[in-house]
Design an enzyme around this catalytic site. Sequence first.
Site, PDB file in Angstrom:
ATOM      1  CG  ASP A  18      -2.064   0.937   1.090  1.00  0.00           C
ATOM      2  OD1 ASP A  18      -2.083   1.670  -0.374  1.00  0.00           O
ATOM      3  OD2 ASP A  18      -2.531   1.084   2.217  1.00  0.00           O
ATOM      4  N   GLY A  19       0.726   1.937  -0.654  1.00  0.00           N
ATOM      5  CA  GLY A  19       0.605   3.711  -0.451  1.00  0.00           C
ATOM      6  C   GLY A  19       1.791   4.303  -1.911  1.00  0.00           C
ATOM      7  CG  ASN A  66      -7.630  -2.257  -4.972  1.00  0.00           C
ATOM      8  OD1 ASN A  66      -7.392  -3.344  -4.659  1.00  0.00           O
ATOM      9  ND2 ASN A  66      -7.999  -1.284  -4.605  1.00  0.00           N
ATOM     10  CG  LEU A 192      -6.317  -7.536   7.926  1.00  0.00           C
ATOM     11  CD1 LEU A 192      -4.618  -8.071   7.856  1.00  0.00           C
ATOM     12  CD2 LEU A 192      -7.515  -8.641   8.662  1.00  0.00           C
TER      13      LEU A 192
HETATM   14  C1  IPE Z   1      -5.696  -2.485   0.159  1.00  0.00           C
HETATM   15  O1  IPE Z   1      -5.164  -1.427   0.461  1.00  0.00           O
HETATM   16  C2  IPE Z   1      -5.455  -3.592  -0.997  1.00  0.00           C
HETATM   17  C3  IPE Z   1      -3.888  -3.783  -1.283  1.00  0.00           C
HETATM   18  C4  IPE Z   1      -2.861  -3.072  -1.424  1.00  0.00           C
HETATM   19  C5  IPE Z   1      -4.212  -4.019  -3.146  1.00  0.00           C
HETATM   20  P1  IPE Z   1      -6.167  -0.277  -0.160  1.00  0.00           P
HETATM   21  O2  IPE Z   1      -5.464   0.780  -0.877  1.00  0.00           O
HETATM   22  O3  IPE Z   1      -6.560  -0.729  -1.339  1.00  0.00           O
HETATM   23  O4  IPE Z   1      -7.410  -0.270   0.797  1.00  0.00           O
HETATM   24  P2  IPE Z   1      -7.663   1.007   1.701  1.00  0.00           P
HETATM   25  O5  IPE Z   1      -8.671   1.289   0.662  1.00  0.00           O
HETATM   26  O6  IPE Z   1      -6.997   1.579   2.217  1.00  0.00           O
HETATM   27  O7  IPE Z   1      -8.531  -0.314   3.188  1.00  0.00           O
HETATM   28  C1  IPE Z   2      -2.055   0.132  -2.970  1.00  0.00           C
HETATM   29  O1  IPE Z   2      -1.868   1.294  -3.385  1.00  0.00           O
HETATM   30  C2  IPE Z   2      -1.546  -0.552  -4.401  1.00  0.00           C
HETATM   31  C3  IPE Z   2      -2.889  -1.051  -4.868  1.00  0.00           C
HETATM   32  C4  IPE Z   2      -4.395  -0.898  -4.235  1.00  0.00           C
HETATM   33  C5  IPE Z   2      -3.645  -1.715  -6.141  1.00  0.00           C
HETATM   34  P1  IPE Z   2      -2.156   2.217  -3.207  1.00  0.00           P
HETATM   35  O2  IPE Z   2      -3.272   2.588  -4.463  1.00  0.00           O
HETATM   36  O3  IPE Z   2      -3.447   1.915  -2.201  1.00  0.00           O
HETATM   37  O4  IPE Z   2      -1.909   3.985  -2.792  1.00  0.00           O
HETATM   38  P2  IPE Z   2      -2.543   4.491  -1.978  1.00  0.00           P
HETATM   39  O5  IPE Z   2      -2.893   3.789  -0.172  1.00  0.00           O
HETATM   40  O6  IPE Z   2      -3.616   5.805  -2.677  1.00  0.00           O
HETATM   41  O7  IPE Z   2      -1.273   5.626  -1.608  1.00  0.00           O
HETATM   42 MG    MG Z   3      -4.235   2.683  -0.856  1.00  0.00          MG
END
Ligand code: IPE
Ligand code: IPE
Ligand code: MG
Length: 237
Positions: A18-19, A66, A192
Amino acid sequence: MSELNSAGFPVHIGFIMDGNGRWAKKRGLERKFGHKEGAKTFRKIVSYCKELGVKYITFYAFSTENWKRPKDEVEAIMALFDQYLDEVRKHTKENIRVMFIGDKSAFDENFRNKMIALEEDSKDFDAMTLILAINYGGRDDIIYAAKQVAELVKSGSISSSQIDESLFSNLLYTKGVPDVDYIIRPSGELRLSNFLIWQAAYAEYYFTDVLWPDFDKKDLDKALDEFKNRKRRFGGV
Ligand code: IPE
Ligand code: IPE
Ligand code: MG
Protein backbone atom coordinates in the site's frame (compact mmCIF):
# COMPACT_ATOMS: atom_id res chain seq x y z
CA MET A 1 -0.04 -23.03 12.65
CA SER A 2 3.40 -22.76 11.18
CA GLU A 3 6.68 -22.71 12.98
CA LEU A 4 9.60 -20.33 12.75
CA ASN A 5 12.24 -21.20 10.23
CA SER A 6 15.78 -21.81 11.50
CA ALA A 7 16.69 -18.10 11.45
CA GLY A 8 13.68 -17.15 13.58
CA PHE A 9 11.89 -15.69 10.57
CA PRO A 10 8.22 -16.19 9.93
CA VAL A 11 7.45 -19.12 7.64
CA HIS A 12 4.80 -17.14 5.80
CA ILE A 13 4.91 -13.37 5.36
CA GLY A 14 2.08 -11.34 3.83
CA PHE A 15 2.76 -7.91 2.35
CA ILE A 16 -0.01 -5.38 1.82
CA MET A 17 1.59 -3.30 -0.92
CA ASP A 18 0.00 0.00 0.00
CA GLY A 19 0.95 3.64 -0.51
CA ASN A 20 1.73 3.71 -4.22
CA GLY A 21 -0.74 6.49 -4.95
CA ARG A 22 0.54 8.71 -2.16
CA TRP A 23 4.12 8.10 -3.24
CA ALA A 24 3.26 9.46 -6.70
CA LYS A 25 1.16 12.33 -5.37
CA LYS A 26 4.02 13.52 -3.17
CA ARG A 27 6.07 13.88 -6.34
CA GLY A 28 3.34 15.56 -8.35
CA LEU A 29 2.97 12.47 -10.53
CA GLU A 30 -0.06 10.50 -11.64
CA ARG A 31 -0.96 7.57 -9.39
CA LYS A 32 0.01 5.02 -12.01
CA PHE A 33 3.68 5.99 -11.62
CA GLY A 34 3.40 4.96 -8.00
CA HIS A 35 2.19 1.53 -9.05
CA LYS A 36 5.11 1.24 -11.44
CA GLU A 37 7.54 2.13 -8.68
CA GLY A 38 5.77 -0.26 -6.33
CA ALA A 39 6.38 -3.08 -8.80
CA LYS A 40 10.12 -2.43 -8.44
CA THR A 41 9.85 -2.85 -4.68
CA PHE A 42 8.00 -6.11 -5.27
CA ARG A 43 10.93 -7.47 -7.29
CA LYS A 44 13.48 -6.42 -4.70
CA ILE A 45 11.54 -7.89 -1.81
CA VAL A 46 10.94 -11.22 -3.57
CA SER A 47 14.70 -11.63 -4.15
CA TYR A 48 15.54 -10.60 -0.64
CA CYS A 49 13.03 -12.98 0.94
CA LYS A 50 14.47 -15.82 -1.11
CA GLU A 51 17.97 -14.89 0.05
CA LEU A 52 16.75 -14.94 3.66
CA GLY A 53 15.12 -18.33 3.26
CA VAL A 54 11.50 -17.27 3.78
CA LYS A 55 9.34 -20.16 2.59
CA TYR A 56 6.05 -18.45 1.70
CA ILE A 57 5.38 -14.84 0.71
CA THR A 58 2.02 -13.43 -0.25
CA PHE A 59 1.64 -10.04 -1.91
CA TYR A 60 -1.69 -8.25 -1.87
CA ALA A 61 -1.67 -6.67 -5.30
CA PHE A 62 -5.33 -5.99 -6.07
CA SER A 63 -8.38 -6.38 -3.88
CA THR A 64 -11.95 -7.26 -4.86
CA GLU A 65 -12.73 -3.65 -3.84
CA ASN A 66 -10.06 -2.01 -5.99
CA TRP A 67 -12.32 -2.18 -9.09
CA LYS A 68 -14.01 0.92 -7.63
CA ARG A 69 -11.04 3.02 -8.71
CA PRO A 70 -11.06 5.25 -11.79
CA LYS A 71 -10.98 3.24 -15.01
CA ASP A 72 -7.62 4.61 -16.17
CA GLU A 73 -5.97 3.65 -12.89
CA VAL A 74 -7.40 0.12 -13.02
CA GLU A 75 -6.20 -0.19 -16.62
CA ALA A 76 -2.72 0.97 -15.69
CA ILE A 77 -2.59 -1.58 -12.85
CA MET A 78 -3.78 -4.39 -15.15
CA ALA A 79 -1.13 -3.49 -17.72
CA LEU A 80 1.47 -3.71 -14.97
CA PHE A 81 0.18 -7.13 -13.93
CA ASP A 82 0.72 -8.36 -17.44
CA GLN A 83 4.35 -7.30 -17.12
CA TYR A 84 4.41 -8.78 -13.60
CA LEU A 85 3.44 -12.16 -15.01
CA ASP A 86 6.31 -12.13 -17.48
CA GLU A 87 8.56 -10.92 -14.70
CA VAL A 88 7.34 -13.61 -12.32
CA ARG A 89 7.92 -16.25 -14.99
CA LYS A 90 11.63 -15.54 -14.56
CA HIS A 91 11.33 -16.47 -10.90
CA THR A 92 10.11 -19.91 -11.82
CA LYS A 93 13.61 -20.49 -13.16
CA GLU A 94 14.86 -19.89 -9.65
CA ASN A 95 13.00 -22.86 -8.19
CA ILE A 96 10.16 -20.60 -6.99
CA ARG A 97 6.62 -21.90 -7.01
CA VAL A 98 4.05 -19.31 -8.06
CA MET A 99 0.42 -19.31 -6.93
CA PHE A 100 -2.40 -16.86 -7.54
CA ILE A 101 -5.15 -16.37 -5.01
CA GLY A 102 -8.36 -14.57 -5.80
CA ASP A 103 -11.14 -14.85 -8.33
CA LYS A 104 -9.49 -15.38 -11.72
CA SER A 105 -12.81 -15.30 -13.57
CA ALA A 106 -12.72 -11.49 -13.69
CA PHE A 107 -9.76 -11.51 -16.08
CA ASP A 108 -9.66 -12.05 -19.80
CA GLU A 109 -8.79 -15.48 -21.09
CA ASN A 110 -5.29 -14.63 -22.17
CA PHE A 111 -4.35 -13.25 -18.77
CA ARG A 112 -6.05 -16.11 -16.97
CA ASN A 113 -4.26 -18.71 -19.07
CA LYS A 114 -0.94 -17.05 -18.32
CA MET A 115 -1.69 -17.32 -14.60
CA ILE A 116 -2.71 -20.96 -14.84
CA ALA A 117 0.33 -21.87 -16.95
CA LEU A 118 2.64 -20.23 -14.43
CA GLU A 119 1.05 -22.15 -11.57
CA GLU A 120 1.24 -25.38 -13.48
CA ASP A 121 4.84 -24.97 -14.66
CA SER A 122 6.13 -24.08 -11.21
CA LYS A 123 4.12 -26.48 -9.06
CA ASP A 124 7.06 -28.74 -8.18
CA PHE A 125 9.46 -25.93 -7.25
CA ASP A 126 10.21 -25.79 -3.58
CA ALA A 127 12.77 -23.11 -2.67
CA MET A 128 9.98 -20.66 -1.93
CA THR A 129 6.30 -20.20 -2.72
CA LEU A 130 5.37 -16.80 -4.12
CA ILE A 131 1.67 -16.07 -3.82
CA LEU A 132 0.04 -13.18 -5.64
CA ALA A 133 -3.32 -11.99 -4.39
CA ILE A 134 -5.01 -10.47 -7.42
CA ASN A 135 -8.73 -9.75 -7.35
CA TYR A 136 -8.51 -11.22 -3.88
CA GLY A 137 -10.84 -10.58 -0.99
CA GLY A 138 -10.86 -12.43 2.33
CA ARG A 139 -14.64 -12.54 2.33
CA ASP A 140 -14.72 -13.77 -1.24
CA ASP A 141 -12.21 -16.47 -0.23
CA ILE A 142 -14.52 -17.65 2.56
CA ILE A 143 -17.57 -17.63 0.31
CA TYR A 144 -15.65 -19.56 -2.35
CA ALA A 145 -14.91 -22.25 0.26
CA ALA A 146 -18.46 -22.17 1.65
CA LYS A 147 -19.92 -22.83 -1.80
CA GLN A 148 -17.72 -25.90 -2.19
CA VAL A 149 -18.73 -27.13 1.26
CA ALA A 150 -22.38 -26.73 0.28
CA GLU A 151 -21.78 -28.78 -2.88
CA LEU A 152 -20.01 -31.53 -0.94
CA VAL A 153 -22.87 -31.80 1.51
CA LYS A 154 -25.48 -31.60 -1.23
CA SER A 155 -23.85 -34.41 -3.22
CA GLY A 156 -23.61 -36.53 -0.08
CA SER A 157 -19.78 -36.66 -0.17
CA ILE A 158 -19.67 -35.38 3.39
CA SER A 159 -22.18 -34.79 6.16
CA SER A 160 -22.46 -31.38 7.79
CA SER A 161 -20.96 -32.77 11.01
CA GLN A 162 -17.72 -33.39 9.09
CA ILE A 163 -17.21 -29.69 8.38
CA ASP A 164 -14.26 -28.57 10.45
CA GLU A 165 -11.44 -26.02 10.25
CA SER A 166 -9.12 -28.33 8.42
CA LEU A 167 -11.69 -29.25 5.76
CA PHE A 168 -12.62 -25.59 5.33
CA SER A 169 -8.98 -24.41 5.11
CA ASN A 170 -8.37 -26.91 2.35
CA LEU A 171 -11.10 -25.34 0.25
CA LEU A 172 -9.75 -21.79 0.45
CA TYR A 173 -7.65 -20.24 -2.32
CA THR A 174 -4.65 -20.81 -0.04
CA LYS A 175 -5.14 -24.58 0.07
CA GLY A 176 -1.96 -26.29 1.23
CA VAL A 177 -0.29 -23.04 2.32
CA PRO A 178 0.46 -22.59 6.03
CA ASP A 179 -1.41 -19.76 7.76
CA VAL A 180 0.23 -16.37 7.42
CA ASP A 181 2.52 -15.62 10.39
CA TYR A 182 3.40 -12.00 9.80
CA ILE A 183 1.52 -9.30 7.95
CA ILE A 184 3.51 -6.25 6.97
CA ARG A 185 1.62 -3.14 5.90
CA PRO A 186 3.45 -0.02 4.80
CA SER A 187 1.78 3.36 4.23
CA GLY A 188 0.52 4.10 7.73
CA GLU A 189 -2.90 2.48 7.47
CA LEU A 190 -3.71 0.24 10.42
CA ARG A 191 -6.08 -2.25 8.86
CA LEU A 192 -6.32 -5.51 6.96
CA SER A 193 -8.52 -4.26 4.09
CA ASN A 194 -9.99 -7.72 3.48
CA PHE A 195 -6.61 -9.49 3.18
CA LEU A 196 -6.41 -13.15 4.34
CA ILE A 197 -8.98 -12.69 7.08
CA TRP A 198 -9.39 -16.40 7.81
CA GLN A 199 -5.68 -17.20 7.50
CA ALA A 200 -4.62 -14.29 9.72
CA ALA A 201 -6.48 -15.54 12.80
CA TYR A 202 -3.21 -15.73 14.76
CA ALA A 203 -0.94 -13.59 12.58
CA GLU A 204 1.32 -10.91 14.01
CA TYR A 205 1.16 -7.45 12.42
CA TYR A 206 3.73 -4.85 11.50
CA PHE A 207 2.74 -1.37 10.41
CA THR A 208 5.07 1.30 9.13
CA ASP A 209 4.58 4.78 7.67
CA VAL A 210 7.04 4.04 4.88
CA LEU A 211 5.20 3.96 1.54
CA TRP A 212 5.47 0.70 -0.41
CA PRO A 213 7.61 2.15 -3.26
CA ASP A 214 10.13 3.30 -0.61
CA PHE A 215 10.07 0.05 1.36
CA ASP A 216 13.49 -1.58 1.15
CA LYS A 217 15.64 -4.37 2.57
CA LYS A 218 16.41 -2.35 5.69
CA ASP A 219 12.71 -1.88 6.39
CA LEU A 220 12.20 -5.61 6.05
CA ASP A 221 15.17 -6.30 8.36
CA LYS A 222 13.57 -4.00 10.92
CA ALA A 223 10.23 -5.76 10.64
CA LEU A 224 11.87 -9.17 10.98
CA ASP A 225 13.83 -8.06 14.04
CA GLU A 226 10.59 -6.94 15.61
CA PHE A 227 9.00 -10.32 14.86
CA LYS A 228 11.65 -12.04 16.96
CA ASN A 229 10.33 -10.18 20.02
CA ARG A 230 6.77 -11.30 19.56
CA LYS A 231 5.53 -13.92 21.97
CA ARG A 232 3.03 -16.06 20.16
CA ARG A 233 0.77 -18.11 22.33
CA PHE A 234 -2.02 -19.28 20.02
CA GLY A 235 -4.36 -19.22 22.95
CA GLY A 236 -2.06 -21.24 25.20
CA VAL A 237 -0.01 -19.98 28.13
C1 IPE B 1 -5.30 -2.69 0.15
O1 IPE B 1 -5.03 -1.36 -0.11
C2 IPE B 1 -5.28 -3.48 -1.12
C3 IPE B 1 -3.98 -3.65 -1.72
C4 IPE B 1 -2.85 -3.20 -1.30
C5 IPE B 1 -4.00 -4.43 -2.93
P1 IPE B 1 -6.19 -0.29 -0.32
O2 IPE B 1 -5.50 1.00 -0.56
O3 IPE B 1 -7.13 -0.75 -1.36
O4 IPE B 1 -6.93 -0.31 1.07
P2 IPE B 1 -7.83 0.78 1.77
O5 IPE B 1 -8.87 1.19 0.79
O6 IPE B 1 -6.95 1.92 2.14
O7 IPE B 1 -8.38 0.10 2.98
C1 IPE C 1 -1.71 0.08 -3.24
O1 IPE C 1 -1.42 1.43 -3.31
C2 IPE C 1 -1.88 -0.54 -4.59
C3 IPE C 1 -3.22 -1.04 -4.87
C4 IPE C 1 -4.22 -1.02 -4.06
C5 IPE C 1 -3.45 -1.58 -6.19
P1 IPE C 1 -2.58 2.50 -3.35
O2 IPE C 1 -2.90 2.77 -4.78
O3 IPE C 1 -3.71 2.09 -2.50
O4 IPE C 1 -1.85 3.76 -2.74
P2 IPE C 1 -2.51 4.83 -1.78
O5 IPE C 1 -3.04 4.10 -0.60
O6 IPE C 1 -3.57 5.51 -2.56
O7 IPE C 1 -1.36 5.73 -1.43
MG1 MG D 1 -4.14 2.38 -0.55
